[in-house]
Design a protein around this motif. Structure first.
Motif: not given
Length: 286
Positions: A141-143
């Motif tokens: 999601e955030n990488a």
């Protein structure tokens, strides 16, 4: 350290160590012993402190406590190329991900530090690492990329959702020409001196269990299918691909890993690997 009474043996819960442990039965030893199965952090601390006398632990955990431990000969979990259970999943090729955000799990210092060594030394990268629970969707999601190990990596590789999959064992081999050792068997130095006969018996029993496990993988493969899923063909391939020896080739690869870890400041001191033997300590050739 309580050196009286039972010898405490540490068991790693990862599937990749099953061929060494499957036929190892503490109850059949003549010296009283008991086995504890714990998460790596607890095993690592126990081996270092001496509350666990002998057993398996991750290579990096051994390095951090190597002044208090001796390596048992001819036992490891190694690969000479692909390992199939330490995988980087990325949206972009690894050379681009090397300067991005990489989600790692906090479950394996050995694999996370292997990733850091490869990205920073081989690719000249300076990624930002974030620590997230081992769930592919959540991690991404955030990488730009995420590292999964063990059964989580295996399951994610079966359901690949269009990510680029990079096997860290293969990458290390490609870059260094050497294999990589992910886990070792070791004995606490004090226990090695105080419990010589018990440790010798345990070392022999592990060696016998390894030979038996590798000569008959069928029950181990059945357990893996039942507990993790997948096909028998997959698991036969998985276990046969791994190396459970700890000869000069494995020692050379591990020595290089430790040297790079020290150079990057991941280890506070250089590691001098010393092997336990039935009668004397043998220093591993540098």
């Amino acid at each position: 350290m309580n050196l009286n009474g039972h010898t405490i043996i540490g068991k790693i819960s990862y599937t990749n160590s099953w061929p060494v442990f499957h036929n190892f039965h503490p109850s059949s030893l003549s010296h009283p012993a008991e086995m504890v199965t714990e998460v790596p952090a607890v095993l690592n601390r126990g081996m270092s402190m001496g509350s666990i006398h002998v057993g398996a632990l991750s290579s990096f955990a051994y390095a951090a406590a190597s002044d208090r431990l001796l390596l048992l000969p001819d036992l490891s979990v190694s690969s000479d190329g692909p390992v199939q259970s330490i995988m980087l999943f990325s949206r972009v090729p690894i050379e681009l991900a090397a300067n991005g955000v990489i989600a790692v799990t906090n479950t394996s210092a050995t694999s996370v530090n292997l990733l850091k060594i490869i990205l920073e030394k081989a690719y000249g990268g300076k990624p930002e690492y974030i620590s997230v629970d081992p769930d592919l969707d959540v991690m991404m999601e955030n990488a730009d990329a995420c590292l999964l190990i063990g059964d989580n990596a295996i399951r994610a590789s079966w359901q690949n959702q269009g990510y680029i999959m990079t096997d860290l064992g293969a990458l290390w081999k490609e870059w260094t020409g050497l294999g990589m050792t992910f886990a070792v068997w070791a004995v606490n130095r004090e226990a090695a001196h105080q419990k010589q006969e018990a440790i010798a018996e345990i070392a022999d029993a592990f060696a016998a269990s390894k030979r038996q496990g590798l000569s008959n993988l069928a029950p181990i493969v059945r357990d893996a299918c039942f507990m993790i899923g997948g096909t028998e063909a997959y698991w036969y391939g998985y276990f046969r691909n791994l190396c459970y020896d700890f000869g000069e080739r494995q020692q050379e690869g591990l020595n290089l890993y430790f040297r790079y870890a020290y150079e990057l400041g991941l280890l506070p001191q250089q590691v001098r690997m010393e092997l336990w033997s039935h009668n004397l300590l043998t220093r591993v050739k540098e």
